[in-house]
Write an enzyme that holds these catalytic residues in place. Structure first.
Site, PDB file in Angstrom:
ATOM      1  N   HIS A   1       0.965  -1.272   0.024  1.00  0.00           N
ATOM      2  CA  HIS A   1       0.038  -0.079   0.079  1.00  0.00           C
ATOM      3  C   HIS A   1       0.583   1.147  -0.014  1.00  0.00           C
ATOM      4  CE1 HIS A   1      -3.752  -2.497   1.801  1.00  0.00           C
ATOM      5  NE2 HIS A   1      -3.339  -2.666   0.601  1.00  0.00           N
TER       6      HIS A   1
ATOM      7  N   CYS B   1       5.139  15.357 -13.400  1.00  0.00           N
ATOM      8  CA  CYS B   1       6.399  14.903 -14.067  1.00  0.00           C
ATOM      9  C   CYS B   1       6.999  13.579 -13.458  1.00  0.00           C
ATOM     10  CB  CYS B   1       7.737  16.176 -13.764  1.00  0.00           C
ATOM     11  SG  CYS B   1       8.338  15.929 -12.237  1.00  0.00           S
TER      12      CYS B   1
ATOM     13  N   CYS C   1       8.315  21.385 -10.180  1.00  0.00           N
ATOM     14  CA  CYS C   1       7.887  21.634 -11.561  1.00  0.00           C
ATOM     15  C   CYS C   1       6.723  22.424 -11.645  1.00  0.00           C
ATOM     16  CB  CYS C   1       7.732  20.527 -12.471  1.00  0.00           C
ATOM     17  SG  CYS C   1       6.319  19.433 -12.088  1.00  0.00           S
TER      18      CYS C   1
ATOM     19  N   THR D   1      -3.505  -8.322  11.271  1.00  0.00           N
ATOM     20  CA  THR D   1      -4.373  -7.648  10.277  1.00  0.00           C
ATOM     21  C   THR D   1      -5.761  -8.359  10.304  1.00  0.00           C
ATOM     22  OG1 THR D   1      -4.580  -7.512   7.866  1.00  0.00           O
ATOM     23  CG2 THR D   1      -3.412  -9.374   8.625  1.00  0.00           C
ATOM     24  N   THR D   2      -6.699  -7.336   9.811  1.00  0.00           N
ATOM     25  CA  THR D   2      -8.158  -7.865  10.169  1.00  0.00           C
ATOM     26  C   THR D   2      -8.247  -8.897   8.848  1.00  0.00           C
ATOM     27  OG1 THR D   2      -8.603  -6.070   8.884  1.00  0.00           O
ATOM     28  CG2 THR D   2      -9.390  -6.308  11.082  1.00  0.00           C
TER      29      THR D   2
HETATM   30  P1  NAD Z   1      -6.882  -2.957  10.300  1.00  0.00           P
HETATM   31  O1  NAD Z   1      -6.707  -1.520  11.333  1.00  0.00           O
HETATM   32  O2  NAD Z   1      -8.145  -3.276   9.762  1.00  0.00           O
HETATM   33  O3  NAD Z   1      -7.035  -4.063  11.678  1.00  0.00           O
HETATM   34  C1  NAD Z   1      -6.238  -3.942  12.716  1.00  0.00           C
HETATM   35  C2  NAD Z   1      -5.803  -5.559  13.365  1.00  0.00           C
HETATM   36  O4  NAD Z   1      -4.824  -5.475  14.325  1.00  0.00           O
HETATM   37  C3  NAD Z   1      -7.259  -5.853  13.978  1.00  0.00           C
HETATM   38  O5  NAD Z   1      -7.429  -7.292  13.583  1.00  0.00           O
HETATM   39  C4  NAD Z   1      -6.878  -5.838  15.320  1.00  0.00           C
HETATM   40  O6  NAD Z   1      -7.282  -6.872  16.089  1.00  0.00           O
HETATM   41  C5  NAD Z   1      -5.075  -6.046  15.502  1.00  0.00           C
HETATM   42  N1  NAD Z   1      -4.631  -5.582  16.603  1.00  0.00           N
HETATM   43  C6  NAD Z   1      -4.824  -4.416  17.345  1.00  0.00           C
HETATM   44  N2  NAD Z   1      -3.802  -4.279  18.202  1.00  0.00           N
HETATM   45  C7  NAD Z   1      -2.955  -5.326  17.844  1.00  0.00           C
HETATM   46  C8  NAD Z   1      -1.682  -5.679  18.401  1.00  0.00           C
HETATM   47  N3  NAD Z   1      -1.321  -4.964  19.596  1.00  0.00           N
HETATM   48  N4  NAD Z   1      -0.955  -6.864  18.070  1.00  0.00           N
HETATM   49  C9  NAD Z   1      -1.519  -7.510  17.250  1.00  0.00           C
HETATM   50  N5  NAD Z   1      -2.770  -7.154  16.534  1.00  0.00           N
HETATM   51  C10 NAD Z   1      -3.422  -6.048  16.902  1.00  0.00           C
HETATM   52  O7  NAD Z   1      -5.668  -3.253   9.981  1.00  0.00           O
HETATM   53  P2  NAD Z   1      -5.200  -3.916   8.491  1.00  0.00           P
HETATM   54  O8  NAD Z   1      -5.729  -5.119   8.327  1.00  0.00           O
HETATM   55  O9  NAD Z   1      -3.694  -3.453   8.312  1.00  0.00           O
HETATM   56  O10 NAD Z   1      -5.954  -2.800   7.334  1.00  0.00           O
HETATM   57  C11 NAD Z   1      -6.029  -1.478   7.652  1.00  0.00           C
HETATM   58  C12 NAD Z   1      -5.512  -0.799   6.154  1.00  0.00           C
HETATM   59  O11 NAD Z   1      -5.412   0.648   6.670  1.00  0.00           O
HETATM   60  C13 NAD Z   1      -4.495  -1.163   5.615  1.00  0.00           C
HETATM   61  O12 NAD Z   1      -4.843  -1.140   4.265  1.00  0.00           O
HETATM   62  C14 NAD Z   1      -3.204  -0.192   5.949  1.00  0.00           C
HETATM   63  O13 NAD Z   1      -2.724   0.115   4.772  1.00  0.00           O
HETATM   64  C15 NAD Z   1      -3.998   1.045   6.623  1.00  0.00           C
HETATM   65  N6  NAD Z   1      -3.535   1.472   7.894  1.00  0.00           N
HETATM   66  C16 NAD Z   1      -2.173   1.499   7.922  1.00  0.00           C
HETATM   67  C17 NAD Z   1      -1.691   2.116   9.267  1.00  0.00           C
HETATM   68  C18 NAD Z   1      -0.353   2.117   9.404  1.00  0.00           C
HETATM   69  O14 NAD Z   1       0.651   2.415   8.597  1.00  0.00           O
HETATM   70  N7  NAD Z   1       0.152   1.904  10.722  1.00  0.00           N
HETATM   71  C19 NAD Z   1      -2.613   2.304  10.173  1.00  0.00           C
HETATM   72  C20 NAD Z   1      -3.914   2.273   9.990  1.00  0.00           C
HETATM   73  C21 NAD Z   1      -4.397   1.906   8.873  1.00  0.00           C
HETATM   74 ZN    ZN Z   2       6.930  17.609 -10.850  1.00  0.00          ZN
END
Ligand code: NAD
Ligand code: ZN
Length: 249
Positions: A124, A135, A155, A195-196
């Protein structure tokens, strides 16, 4: 409290020549970055969630880039203040042990890079990079604290963050790497962390390793669609369980 890691899992990890790790927002929760879904995530408030998703979408970037950048700025400021936690560091330790290692992350916070992970597929993107929409030059992140509206390229073009927004396609080169490194030639062990698991391309590496007879692990305090599929479900926080896992090796 010491976390008990099962002996068979430790044995498999010790012997594994290839390891894949798949991370989501949960790995960065202990660094103080809010998740999207799950407890404490911004989708806990559906209206705020909807507004954020709309702001962080390809169509809004096109029609009202200042609105998208305003929403991105909130995420970026949180990422900027954050430092990697023990979970990110444990993943670096796993990479150093394995002959072949790949980290697929959905996170855009750059914390895996800061921790020292090397073979990363940031499917992502990364908030710490920008792309000029005129550009095409790739640049560093803007000065977030003083950013007002959309940043501009030298630019004159409007910059975009190097992240995949809602309703946008994934970058082809990264999808090809994902399939080559995690699906066509699946690692012996795959660990899904925080991750969910809402996206098929995030679940697929887990299924590929399972079908190939490998070992699959999930680390998450809550249940997900992967929970009933994996060989080992470790219910808990990544910043506690991952270091315990590495310490047991
Ligand atoms: P999500 O926010 O949908 O889910 C988070 C998951 O993490 C849940 O299942 C939750 O139960 C679990 N969780 C919470 N605390 C935890 C811990 N301490 N240890 C382990 N698991 C824990 O996240 P996703 O599935 O990554 O999808 C969200 C989307 O949003 C992604 O596409 C991502 O790019 C983006 N996002 C990124 C960030 C970041 O860069 N840190 C933050 C928020 C959202
Ligand atoms: Zn440019």
């Amino acid at each position: 409290m010491a976390m008990e890691i099962s002996e068979p899992l430790v044995d498999v990890l010790r012997a594994a020549a290839s390891i894949g790790v798949v991370t989501g927002a949960g790995i960065s929760a202990a660094s103080g970055i809010p998740t999207y879904r799950g407890k404490g995530g911004i989708y806990d408030d559906p209206e705020e969630g909807d507004r954020t998703v709309e702001a962080l979408s390809g169509p809004t970037l096109r029609d009202d880039p200042d609105r998208t950048w305003h929403a991105i700025k909130q995420l970026a400021l949180a990422a900027h203040r954050a430092t990697p936690n023990a979970g990110h560091n444990a993943i670096v330790a796993l990479e150093r042990r394995a002959r072949r290692f790949v980290l697929l992350t959905q996170n855009v916070d750059g914390l895996h890079e800061s921790a020292g992970s090397e073979n990363i597929i940031d499917i992502h993107g990364n908030l710490r990079r920008t792309i000029c929409q005129s550009c095409g030059v790739i640049g560093d992140e803007p000065e977030w604290t003083t950013l007002d509206g959309s940043p501009r390229c030298a630019c004159g073009g409007v910059l975009r963050p190097d992240v995949v927004l809602f309703e946008e396609m994934l970058p082809t080169d990264k999808v090809l790497r994902l399939y080559a490194e995690l699906v066509d030639d699946p690692p012996e062990v795959v660990i899904a962390v925080g991750t969910t698991a809402m996206f098929p391309y995030i679940c697929e590496p887990v299924h590929a390793t399972r079908l190939a007879g490998g070992t699959t692990v999930e680390i998450n305090p809550e249940k997900t669609p992967l929970s009933d599929v994996v060989s080992y479900r470790l219910a808990g926080h990544a910043d506690v369980i991952l270091p315990a896992l590495v310490a047991a090796l």
